[in-house]
Structures are given as structure tokens and as C-alpha cells.
Design an enzyme around this catalytic site. Structure first.
Site, PDB file in Angstrom:
ATOM      1  N   GLU A 181       0.689  -1.250  -0.069  1.00 50.39           N
ATOM      2  CA  GLU A 181       0.007   0.083  -0.111  1.00 50.39           C
ATOM      3  C   GLU A 181       0.861   1.030  -0.048  1.00 50.39           C
ATOM      4  OE1 GLU A 181      -3.127   2.736   2.559  1.00 50.39           O
ATOM      5  OE2 GLU A 181      -2.355   0.655   3.454  1.00 50.39           O
TER       6      GLU A 181
ATOM      7  N   ASP B 229       9.720   5.865  15.134  1.00 48.33           N
ATOM      8  CA  ASP B 229       9.373   7.224  14.895  1.00 48.33           C
ATOM      9  C   ASP B 229       9.722   8.163  15.953  1.00 48.33           C
ATOM     10  OD1 ASP B 229       8.641   9.792  13.984  1.00 48.33           O
ATOM     11  OD2 ASP B 229       6.354   9.462  13.900  1.00 48.33           O
TER      12      ASP B 229
ATOM     13  N   ASP C 111       9.944  12.142  17.531  1.00 48.66           N
ATOM     14  CA  ASP C 111      10.233  13.562  17.190  1.00 48.66           C
ATOM     15  C   ASP C 111      10.947  14.529  18.217  1.00 48.66           C
ATOM     16  OD1 ASP C 111       8.362  13.150  14.908  1.00 48.66           O
ATOM     17  OD2 ASP C 111       6.611  13.274  16.213  1.00 48.66           O
TER      18      ASP C 111
ATOM     19  N   CYS D 171      16.138  25.680  23.945  1.00 46.43           N
ATOM     20  CA  CYS D 171      16.544  26.674  23.004  1.00 46.43           C
ATOM     21  C   CYS D 171      15.275  26.642  21.960  1.00 46.43           C
ATOM     22  CB  CYS D 171      17.848  26.070  22.294  1.00 46.43           C
ATOM     23  SG  CYS D 171      17.443  24.180  21.767  1.00 46.43           S
ATOM     24  N   CYS D 172      14.604  25.671  21.669  1.00 43.29           N
ATOM     25  CA  CYS D 172      13.505  25.722  20.933  1.00 43.29           C
ATOM     26  C   CYS D 172      12.429  24.972  21.539  1.00 43.29           C
ATOM     27  CB  CYS D 172      14.193  24.919  19.431  1.00 43.29           C
ATOM     28  SG  CYS D 172      15.468  25.587  18.668  1.00 43.29           S
TER      29      CYS D 172
ATOM     30  N   SER E  10      12.749  13.216   8.821  1.00 47.35           N
ATOM     31  CA  SER E  10      11.303  12.982   8.552  1.00 47.35           C
ATOM     32  C   SER E  10      11.108  14.342   7.697  1.00 47.35           C
ATOM     33  CB  SER E  10      10.504  13.184   9.690  1.00 47.35           C
ATOM     34  OG  SER E  10      10.700  14.386  10.388  1.00 47.35           O
TER      35      SER E  10
ATOM     36  N   HIS F 278      12.950   8.960  11.432  1.00 44.94           N
ATOM     37  CA  HIS F 278      12.423   7.720  11.010  1.00 44.94           C
ATOM     38  C   HIS F 278      13.354   6.498  10.967  1.00 44.94           C
ATOM     39  CE1 HIS F 278       8.783   9.901   9.334  1.00 44.94           C
ATOM     40  NE2 HIS F 278       8.789  10.011  10.547  1.00 44.94           N
TER      41      HIS F 278
ATOM     42  N   ASP G 145       7.773   6.978  19.567  1.00 43.38           N
ATOM     43  CA  ASP G 145       6.287   6.821  19.300  1.00 43.38           C
ATOM     44  C   ASP G 145       5.972   5.432  19.427  1.00 43.38           C
ATOM     45  OD1 ASP G 145       3.643   6.939  18.588  1.00 43.38           O
ATOM     46  OD2 ASP G 145       3.668   8.718  17.323  1.00 43.38           O
TER      47      ASP G 145
ATOM     48  N   HIS H 270       0.425   0.188  10.395  1.00 44.79           N
ATOM     49  CA  HIS H 270       0.663   1.727  10.520  1.00 44.79           C
ATOM     50  C   HIS H 270       1.364   2.482   9.324  1.00 44.79           C
ATOM     51  CE1 HIS H 270       0.751   5.075  13.521  1.00 44.79           C
ATOM     52  NE2 HIS H 270       1.183   5.693  12.732  1.00 44.79           N
TER      53      HIS H 270
ATOM     54  N   LEU I 171       3.818   5.109   7.605  1.00 43.06           N
ATOM     55  CA  LEU I 171       4.797   6.300   7.621  1.00 43.06           C
ATOM     56  C   LEU I 171       4.893   6.919   6.386  1.00 43.06           C
ATOM     57  CD1 LEU I 171       6.589   7.023  10.238  1.00 43.06           C
ATOM     58  CD2 LEU I 171       8.209   5.502   9.407  1.00 43.06           C
TER      59      LEU I 171
END
Length: 387
Positions: A67, A135, A137, A147-148, A186, A192, A340, A349, A351
Site C-alpha cells: 500500500e 518514529d 520527534d 533553545c527551541c 522526517s 524515522h 512513538d 501503521h 509512515l
């Protein structure tokens, strides 16, 4: 079979991920990218895993059961796309110009024809193979970087992603025996990991969950201050190796200074909350209050306070295992990979595909090592033209 509508992409609902397209994202440039640069041949060859009709005994239906999903302009979402050749894939992408491409599993039957199988009463549509994926983040580290925040990154906080790669890659190869591992930026806020070994692709959901849980150390809800608890008389060999070889040095040599972890009372209190003994935490707090009137320079305050914390917790009068282990728990809390988990546990899932464009940034999702090489080449090119 799980409800198709419950499918999540990159850990979020699809509408949430693509609703806001930035002003800098230009569909005309996207068409040029798909027309001139997208590596259709290599991309298709990767997903075939040798099942391309050119090798004896290959499964010629394999790639046709994989898929791919397209997110088009205006949030038009096309699930269960499948292609039998690189030319067919190229033609479809150039025609539809998807703002985002996601990769799903290999199903038991062609996903584009799933309704026909359901109508025949032979409901055999189910995922049978999929890479083991992770995954991570950078936004999940917002409580330990100053800092961010969100999707923003800089050279001070991005090394947290480097630590993720070092820890997971070493363990996936050494502890699990996997060899074919692809690390990808990513395109926005993280990395990833695609584990592509045949053995990894055939793992059941239960086996994937077991591997994900093997890496799970950072736990707890948003309202829980202490999210790492290292129990037992000794650390698991994987955790001990990670701490000694990677985490401790990174925390003390890089993160401690780049994030100024002890530079304010608020940041100090955040670390003190990780100490289970209130008397010890109060003792350290009083020492640091005294340091404010001492000769410790602002540049040295982070290292000095960290050394005071270690000496206090690991001194002879605090031999209780919980306090001695607390130093390691603090380091793990600030540096250990935050996965995650749901992305890794479920075979079906979706991605984001490598080499596609992230719809919120316009950046290419790309293999990490070639990016480094490309940057070096660009810098050499700039140096050459500066003379």
C-alpha cells in the site's frame, strides 16, 4: 481486521498533519521535483526486495500488494494505492502530484481490489509484512530543551536525535541481529528508522510490541514529573552500555552546557523534583542558593551544580540504591530516546515515505548519511567558488 478509518499516520490523524500548508510550499516546484528528481527506480527497487520478476523464485505479486497512500492538494486523501511497476508508480505520482506520500504494509491481496474480495465473501484482506519502524520527534523533548520548542530545531538540540540513532542502531544490530537499517530525516521535526531485514518485515504485532517495549524506558503521563525509574540492583546490560558509552558523556559534555540545565532556579527545581528524598533535594537547593553568592562564574554553574548533585547522591551517607541510581535516572530522563510506541507496535501503521516532500516545511525526507555527504560537497563547492 482493524477498522481502516482508525489508521493513523506518523502518530497523528491525517487531517491534523496536512491542514496547514506553508506559504513557502509551492506546488509548481513540487511538480518539478517529481518530474526531474524523485528517484522512482531506486524507490521501487527498495520496496520490491528482489521480488521484481527478474530473480528465480521471486513473488511477482509482492509489490502489487504494497500500500502507498497519497495526500493531494486540499487534503484529498487516497488510501490503498498499489503499483506493479516503477513506470506505473512514476506516471501516477506525476499525474496526481501528491503533497505527501505514505508507505503502508504488504497485504495478503492487492489493496486496490480489497472490496472485490470482500464482496466475494472471501475476506482475506490483512497485512502480512511490513518493515519494523520507529518514529522519534524532537518536539517530545520540549520539557528538557530550552533553545527551541515544537517543530523548531537548532544545532544545540538536534544532537538529541543523533543520540537516538546511536542508541537504537547499536542495539538493533547488536542485540537483535538486524543489518539493513535505514535512518531518514522526517522533513520536519525528527527521524524515522526503517528496519528492512526479511526477519524484521515478517514480525507479528506482538513481536513488534515486544521489541518496542525493550527500548521503552521513558514512561508516564504529562502530569508525572518522574518518568524514568531504573529498578533492580544493576542496570540491564543494554541500558548500562547505553549509559556508559553514549548518554553520560553526551549529557555532561554537551547537553548540560548547550541547554544551561542549572542556569536558573526553575531549571534547578525541575531536576530536584527527580530526587525522591525531599531532605536531600532541600540540601542541594540550599547549596545552590549559596552558590549564587559565591565566586562560581555563570559559565561554570551548570558543571559545578551537577558535580555537587552527583557527590551528594553518591556519597557514603546515601548508600540507598534509589538515591545512588537517581543520577542515572536524571541522565536518562534528559537524553534517552522517546519513541512513538504505537508506530512501532502495529504492522498496518503508515509512515511518511523517504524522498517525499514534507507538506509543512517543503523539505525533502532524506536518508541521513547522504545529507551529511551532500552538505560537505556543497561546502567544498562554496569554498571552490570563493577563490
Amino acid at each position: 481486521m482493524e477498522d481502516e478509518r482508525a489508521m493513523e499516520i506518523d502518530g497523528q490523524q491525517q487531517q491534523e498533519d496536512t491542514a496547514a500548508v506553508p506559504k513557502g510550499f509551492n506546488a509548481d516546484y513540487l511538480r518539478i521535483y517529481y518530474g526531474k528528481l524523485f528517484p522512482y527506480g531506486d524507490f521501487f527497487k527498495w520496496l520490491c526486495y528482489g521480488n521484481d520478476g527478474k530473480h528465480p523464485g521471486c513473488d511477482q505479486s509482492y509489490i502489487g500488494r504494497r500500500e502507498l497512500s497519497f495526500t493531494l492538494e486540499n487534503d484529498i486523501y487516497l488510501r490503498f494505492q498499489s503499483f506493479d511497476s516503477a513506470a506505473e508508480l512514476e506516471s501516477s505520482i506525476k499525474e496526481k502530484c501528491p503533497f505527501k506520500i505514505d508507505i503502508g504494509p504488504v497485504y495478503s491481496v492487492d489493496p486496490a481490489k480489497r472490496h472485490a474480495y470482500a464482496q466475494s465473501g472471501n475476506n482475506v484482506f490483512a497485512p502480512v509484512e511490513r518493515e519494523l519502524i520507529f518514529d522519534i520527534d524532537i518536539s517530545d523533548y520540549d520539557d528538557v530543551r530550552y533553545c527551541c520548542s515544537g517543530a523548531d530545531t537548532c544545532l544545540d538540540c538536534w544532537p538529541l536525535m543523533t543520540i537516538v540513532i546511536k542508541i537504537l542502531d547499536t542495539s538493533l544490530r547488536g542485540d537483535f541481529g538486524f543489518n539493513h537499517i535505514l535512518w531518514v530525516y522526517s522533513g520536519r521535526r525528527g527521524v524515522h528508522c526503517w528496519v528492512c531485514d526479511s526477519r524484521a518485515r515478517k514480525l507479528s504485532n506482538e513481536q513488534r510490541s515486544a521489541i518496542a517495549d525493550y527500548f521503552r524506558v521513558y514512561k508516564g503521563g504529562e502530569n508525572t514529573s518522574k518518568k524514568v525509574s531504573l529498578t533492580g540492583p544493576v542496570l540491564h546490560p543494554f541500558l548500562a552500555r547505553s549509559y556508559t558509552d553514549v548518554l553520560k558523556c553526551f549529557f555532561e559534555d554537551k547537553l548540560l552546557h548547550s541547554q544551561q540545565l542549572f542556569s536558573s532556579e526553575e531549571r534547578c527545581n525541575k531536576i530536584l523534583e527527580l530526587i525522591p528524598d525531599e531532605n536531600v533535594a532541600s540540601e542541594l537547593h540550599d547549596k545552590w542558593q549559596g552558590n549564587r553568592r559565591s565566586s562560581i562564574s555563570k559559565e561554570d554553574v551548570n558543571a559545578a551544580r551537577w558535580e555537587q548533585l552527583k557527590m551528594t547522591l553518591q556519597s557514603g551517607k546515601h548508600k540507598a540504591q534509589g538515591l545512588r541510581r537517581c543520577v542515572e535516572e536524571i541522565v536518562f530522563s534528559y537524553t534517552y530516546p522517546r519513541l512513538d510506541m504505537e508506530v512501532s507496535k502495529h504492522m498496518n501503521h503508515l509512515l511518511k515515505a523517504p524522498f517525499c516532500i514534507h507538506p509543512k516545511t517543503g523539505r525533502v525526507s532524506f536518508q541521513l548519511i547522504p545529507i551529511i555527504v551532500m552538505i560537505l560537497i556543497l561546502r567544498l563547492f562554496q569554498l571552490y567558488h570563493s577563490y
